[in-house]
Design an enzyme around this catalytic site. Structure first.
Site, PDB file in Angstrom:
ATOM      1  N   CYS A  59       0.552  -1.255   0.051  1.00  0.00           N
ATOM      2  CA  CYS A  59      -0.232  -0.033   0.157  1.00  0.00           C
ATOM      3  C   CYS A  59       0.903   1.330  -0.012  1.00  0.00           C
ATOM      4  CB  CYS A  59      -1.063  -0.003   1.321  1.00  0.00           C
ATOM      5  SG  CYS A  59      -2.110   1.532   1.244  1.00  0.00           S
ATOM      6  N   CYS A  63       0.306   5.185   6.878  1.00  0.00           N
ATOM      7  CA  CYS A  63      -0.406   4.927   8.163  1.00  0.00           C
ATOM      8  C   CYS A  63       0.570   4.363   9.181  1.00  0.00           C
ATOM      9  CB  CYS A  63      -1.725   4.110   8.074  1.00  0.00           C
ATOM     10  SG  CYS A  63      -2.916   4.533   6.852  1.00  0.00           S
ATOM     11  N   CYS A  66       0.497   0.772  10.263  1.00  0.00           N
ATOM     12  CA  CYS A  66       0.114  -0.587   9.410  1.00  0.00           C
ATOM     13  C   CYS A  66       1.240  -1.201   8.918  1.00  0.00           C
ATOM     14  CB  CYS A  66      -0.811   0.139   8.086  1.00  0.00           C
ATOM     15  SG  CYS A  66      -1.273  -1.029   7.242  1.00  0.00           S
ATOM     16  N   CYS A 103     -16.008 -10.282   5.560  1.00  0.00           N
ATOM     17  CA  CYS A 103     -15.248  -9.133   5.066  1.00  0.00           C
ATOM     18  C   CYS A 103     -14.052  -9.264   4.382  1.00  0.00           C
ATOM     19  CB  CYS A 103     -14.795  -8.297   6.260  1.00  0.00           C
ATOM     20  SG  CYS A 103     -16.512  -8.226   7.317  1.00  0.00           S
ATOM     21  N   CYS A 135     -19.110  -7.770   3.366  1.00  0.00           N
ATOM     22  CA  CYS A 135     -18.548  -6.516   3.744  1.00  0.00           C
ATOM     23  C   CYS A 135     -17.243  -6.345   2.975  1.00  0.00           C
ATOM     24  CB  CYS A 135     -18.114  -6.242   5.378  1.00  0.00           C
ATOM     25  SG  CYS A 135     -17.446  -4.789   5.767  1.00  0.00           S
ATOM     26  N   CYS A 195     -19.579   0.652   8.522  1.00  0.00           N
ATOM     27  CA  CYS A 195     -18.626  -0.040   9.387  1.00  0.00           C
ATOM     28  C   CYS A 195     -17.582   1.140   9.636  1.00  0.00           C
ATOM     29  CB  CYS A 195     -18.350  -1.274   9.339  1.00  0.00           C
ATOM     30  SG  CYS A 195     -17.036  -2.342  10.207  1.00  0.00           S
ATOM     31  N   ARG A 267     -18.092  -3.476  17.941  1.00  0.00           N
ATOM     32  CA  ARG A 267     -16.925  -4.661  17.601  1.00  0.00           C
ATOM     33  C   ARG A 267     -15.699  -4.440  18.496  1.00  0.00           C
ATOM     34  NH1 ARG A 267     -16.727  -5.063  11.951  1.00  0.00           N
ATOM     35  NH2 ARG A 267     -18.512  -6.437  12.248  1.00  0.00           N
TER      36      ARG A 267
END
Length: 333
Positions: A59, A63, A66, A103, A135, A195, A267
């Site tokens: 990616c 972040c 991550c 998901c 999802c 979500c 969650r």
């Protein structure tokens, strides 16, 4: 006999109100959250959602937490988009193991209108046909792309705010807080459920945590699902040496989310691998009624409890996996 007034759904919270809830004496806070929880949800049911990384690593974002960011030197293996038939097979297995939601996560900055997105559309269609809630979390999304996903049968789209607007730039520079809000708006316009939640343990203050919940709780419609994540520290990222999140901080976040967003699924997400069964039980008592079950004891690229251990915990706590409306229909007929 004393009658307890049903909690009102509000979208006009002030920061001071949420801060006062968050800072209540802990046992009083948990009691209030548990009371609200029972007004809108069955206390003995927890939704089990399976999360599968369908495209891993590489990616371009930065972040700080991550391990899938290409710029960080982690041990995570980059994996291109999985074949459709493999993903559908994982979904079928998840259904057989008791999951009601499946998901799919792709480590993209944003969705592009290309062959890979066409394949994700096929995955959504086929998994929807299995009777699961589908999802996706694919990064930033346009309104037209959201409409395509909705037409394919997508039930929910995950796009976390991560942290407060005030602290956001300390964690991420490659996209803005408003970029995230725009994606959530596009999802809503397409008629897909939301979500969206955040992560604690990034170095934020309690006021940042309150501010994150304020943004979510004051949306015109609360997110149907609110993940509360404890930072999963990944070696090679700027956050690898952050301290472990205190369990009572997780409980406070979950309880405050439950009180301010009574109808939402709250969650208990990343970080469960470092929690004892007793600590997780406190989170359920405080209003958590959803967990992630990852494939192969992982949640995307970080460790997660084994599903069989989760089921043993459910049995000891008197909890059963929640069914979605599609599965209930199948059970009746």
């Amino acid at each position: 006999m004393q009658t307890i007034q049903r909690a009102i759904i509000r979208n006009n919270w002030t920061k001071e109100e949420i801060e006062a809830i968050y800072n209540k004496p802990l046992l009083e806070l948990i009691y209030e959250a548990a009371t609200v929880h029972r007004q809108y949800h069955k206390p003995d049911e927890v939704q089990v959602s399976t999360l599968l990384s369908i495209k891993t690593g590489g990616c371009p974002e930065d972040c700080s937490y991550c391990g899938q960011a290409a710029r960080y030197h982690t041990d995570i293996k980059v994996q291109k988009l999985l074949p459709t038939e493999m993903v559908v097979a994982h979904a079928q297995k998840a259904k057989e193991n008791g999951s009601s939601r499946f998901c799919m996560a792709a480590a993209w900055r944003e969705v592009r209108d290309n062959r890979d997105f066409d394949r994700v559309i096929e995955m959504v269609e086929q998994i929807n046909d299995l009777g699961l809630e589908v999802c996706c979390t694919l990064g930033m999304l346009t309104e037209d792309q959201a409409k395509r996903l909705q037409e394919a049968g997508l039930y929910a789209y995950n796009h976390n705010l991560d942290t407060s607007e005030e602290f956001y730039d300390e964690i991420i520079s490659t996209r803005s807080f408003n970029n995230r809000l725009n994606t959530l708006q596009n999802v809503r316009k397409a008629g897909i459920t939301l979500c969206s939640g955040g992560i604690i343990g990034l170095g934020e203050t309690d006021r940042d945590r309150v501010s994150l919940l304020l943004t979510l709780a004051n949306m015109e419609t609360h997110p149907e699902s609110v993940p509360i994540n404890a930072l999963a520290r990944v070696k090679g990222t700027p956050m690898e040496n952050m301290p472990k999140v205190d369990i009572w901080d997780m409980v406070r976040m979950i309880a405050t989310a439950r009180i301010t967003m009574p109808k939402s699924m709250v969650r208990l997400s990343a970080g469960r691998i470092e929690m004892t069964e007793v600590e997780q039980a406190w989170c359920f008592m405080a209003g958590a009624n959803s967990i992630f079950a990852g494939e192969n004891k992982t949640l995307l690229v970080t460790p997660n409890p084994e599903l069989s251990l989760d089921m043993q915990m459910f049995n000891r706590l008197g909890i059963k996996p929640m069914q979605n409306s599609k599965q209930e229909t199948e059970t009746v007929f």
